[in-house]
Design a protein around this motif. Sequence first.
Motif, short mmCIF file in Angstrom:
data_model
loop_
_atom_site.label_atom_id
_atom_site.label_comp_id
_atom_site.label_asym_id
_atom_site.label_seq_id
_atom_site.Cartn_x
_atom_site.Cartn_y
_atom_site.Cartn_z
N ILE A 380 0.84 -1.20 0.00
CA ILE A 380 0.00 0.00 0.00
C ILE A 380 0.87 1.25 0.00
O ILE A 380 2.07 1.20 0.26
N THR A 381 0.25 2.40 -0.28
CA THR A 381 0.98 3.67 -0.27
C THR A 381 1.21 4.12 1.17
O THR A 381 0.53 3.68 2.09
N THR A 438 7.57 8.43 -7.78
CA THR A 438 8.09 7.21 -7.16
C THR A 438 7.67 7.09 -5.71
O THR A 438 7.25 6.02 -5.25
N MET A 439 7.75 8.19 -4.96
CA MET A 439 7.43 8.13 -3.53
C MET A 439 5.94 7.93 -3.27
O MET A 439 5.55 7.55 -2.16
N LYS A 440 5.10 8.16 -4.27
CA LYS A 440 3.66 7.94 -4.11
C LYS A 440 3.26 6.49 -4.40
O LYS A 440 2.10 6.13 -4.23
N MET A 441 4.22 5.70 -4.85
CA MET A 441 3.91 4.31 -5.22
C MET A 441 3.81 3.41 -3.99
O MET A 441 4.37 3.71 -2.93
N VAL A 444 7.01 2.17 -1.41
CA VAL A 444 8.23 2.98 -1.56
C VAL A 444 8.45 3.78 -0.28
O VAL A 444 7.59 4.54 0.15
N LEU A 445 9.62 3.58 0.33
CA LEU A 445 9.97 4.31 1.55
C LEU A 445 10.63 5.65 1.22
O LEU A 445 10.25 6.68 1.75
N LEU A 446 11.64 5.62 0.36
CA LEU A 446 12.43 6.81 0.05
C LEU A 446 12.67 6.91 -1.44
O LEU A 446 12.69 5.91 -2.15
N ALA A 447 12.93 8.13 -1.89
CA ALA A 447 13.42 8.36 -3.25
C ALA A 447 14.17 9.68 -3.24
O ALA A 447 13.75 10.63 -2.56
N LYS A 473 7.31 0.63 -13.39
CA LYS A 473 6.87 2.01 -13.55
C LYS A 473 7.98 2.86 -14.16
O LYS A 473 7.73 3.67 -15.08
N TRP A 474 9.21 2.68 -13.67
CA TRP A 474 10.33 3.43 -14.22
C TRP A 474 10.49 3.14 -15.72
O TRP A 474 10.74 4.05 -16.51
#
Length: 513
Positions: A380-381, A438-441, A444-447, A473-474
């Motif tokens: 989850i986000t 990326t951080m909204k995915m 994902v903890l950090l970007a 996604k990338w």
Amino acid sequence: MAVVASAPGKVLMTGGYLILERPNAGIVLSTNARFYAIVKPLYEDIKPDGWAWIHFQSWADMKLTSPQMARETMYKLSLKNLVLHCVNSGDSRNPFVEYALQYAIAAAHVRFDKDKMDKLQKLLLLGLDITIFGCNEFYSYRNQIESRGLPLTPETLASLPPFASITLNAEELSETNCKPEVAKTGLGSSAAMTTAVAAALLHYLGVVSLPSMVREHIHGDEDPMELDIVHAIAQTAHCIAQGKVGSGFDVSSAVYGSQRYVRFSPEVISSAQVAGKGLSVQEAIDDVLKSNWDHERIKFSLPPLLTLLLGEPGAGGSSTPSMVGAVKRWQKSDPQNSQATWTKLSEENSALEMHLNTLSQLALRNYDVYRTVINRCSLITSAKWADEAIEPNHIEVVRALLGARDAMLGIRSNMRNMGLAAGIPIEPESQTRLLDTTMKMEGVLLAGVPGAGGFDAVFAVTLGDSSQNVIRKWSSLNILALLVREDPHGVYLENNDPRLTGVTTGVASLDIS
């Protein structure tokens, strides 16, 4: 007998710019992308006239081969004053290897007694055959992949042969400029190469005994004093070859592995800076080895079930020296505001470090609870992570995860502010959009942008099995996900030449399924 040593590339997760000045710290992660150096005798026997002239002006033969660059350079080394003369001088010279070679032999001179010196001289008269090569991840193959119409995926990268030749675009060369620019991915190839060469030579000559790697597990036989010698030689060689004294985090991580790092005082290598100007190489290296290396390092690695990802945007590289210069000019022109920004950035860096350390401690305390929360949050986000804290012992894990995210957002904000004030793209708009996405995915903890920032690369830290979603996604956004992951180990002795066995301890063995 051949000696094969390898040293890792790096990712500077926190400490960009600040790490240039003591006592600011940075978190640097070593990776599974490794540079290799092989050292073996050049001849089977000493030339008939070789040993007879040892007490006069005798010269030893040295050969440096870089198969990925299709380059071979021959040298003559004076056994009297360690002057290195290039026989086939030209564009093929490699100052990083040259200084590592000079300084490693000088280290043997200052540490050996007479009996060992006799053995050293005979060993050198057999010549040195040095071969260097790095994992594909140090170099960008994006242009070649795109020109062939292949998808920008890790699977495509994994299909390349290990230690592939660094092919060049013909249009990049001209009759007046025959020295090509090799596109790199920012993993610190020169530091890893210098460290691997220095370590292999020091081990081959008998100055140190490197830790060994067997079946990808290091024996617990690392001697800090031995690695300190490797560090001093590699760090000095790298600085002198660059022509400046950098922070040294890249060499430190290549030697010791992932760590929290505070730089050494530049005066430590001052003797090497004047070597050959009234001070011999041996005297300079003797001073360097006896100096007070006041860098600070504390072992660090990402908490369990967290994965480091790197993505190559393909927007062209950035010049770190020019960006650093711009930041320094800004500091001088606006000391009050620059200091305020640096203080905020330092606080956010410390906060991120604290939250990551807390996650590691929570994993040690109760791994089952930690794993449950990480796996749930990976699906989850971050906006929904707090909902997963359904039990009291879950709250600590979620609180640390959200604290790490907030700290990363603070770091990015202050880095952007610094870039705007200094007039440089530390986090360019295109990178900001990518990092926000990326951080909204899910999971994902950090970007962020590693090191000095710019257009070189982006990194992400993901939870559990969520990394594949980020990679897909990338790819849809034209970002090439690299095969790089964190590997906390530093320099070590390899069992074999990885080109012969087909097995490496680096990215070639990575499971991308």
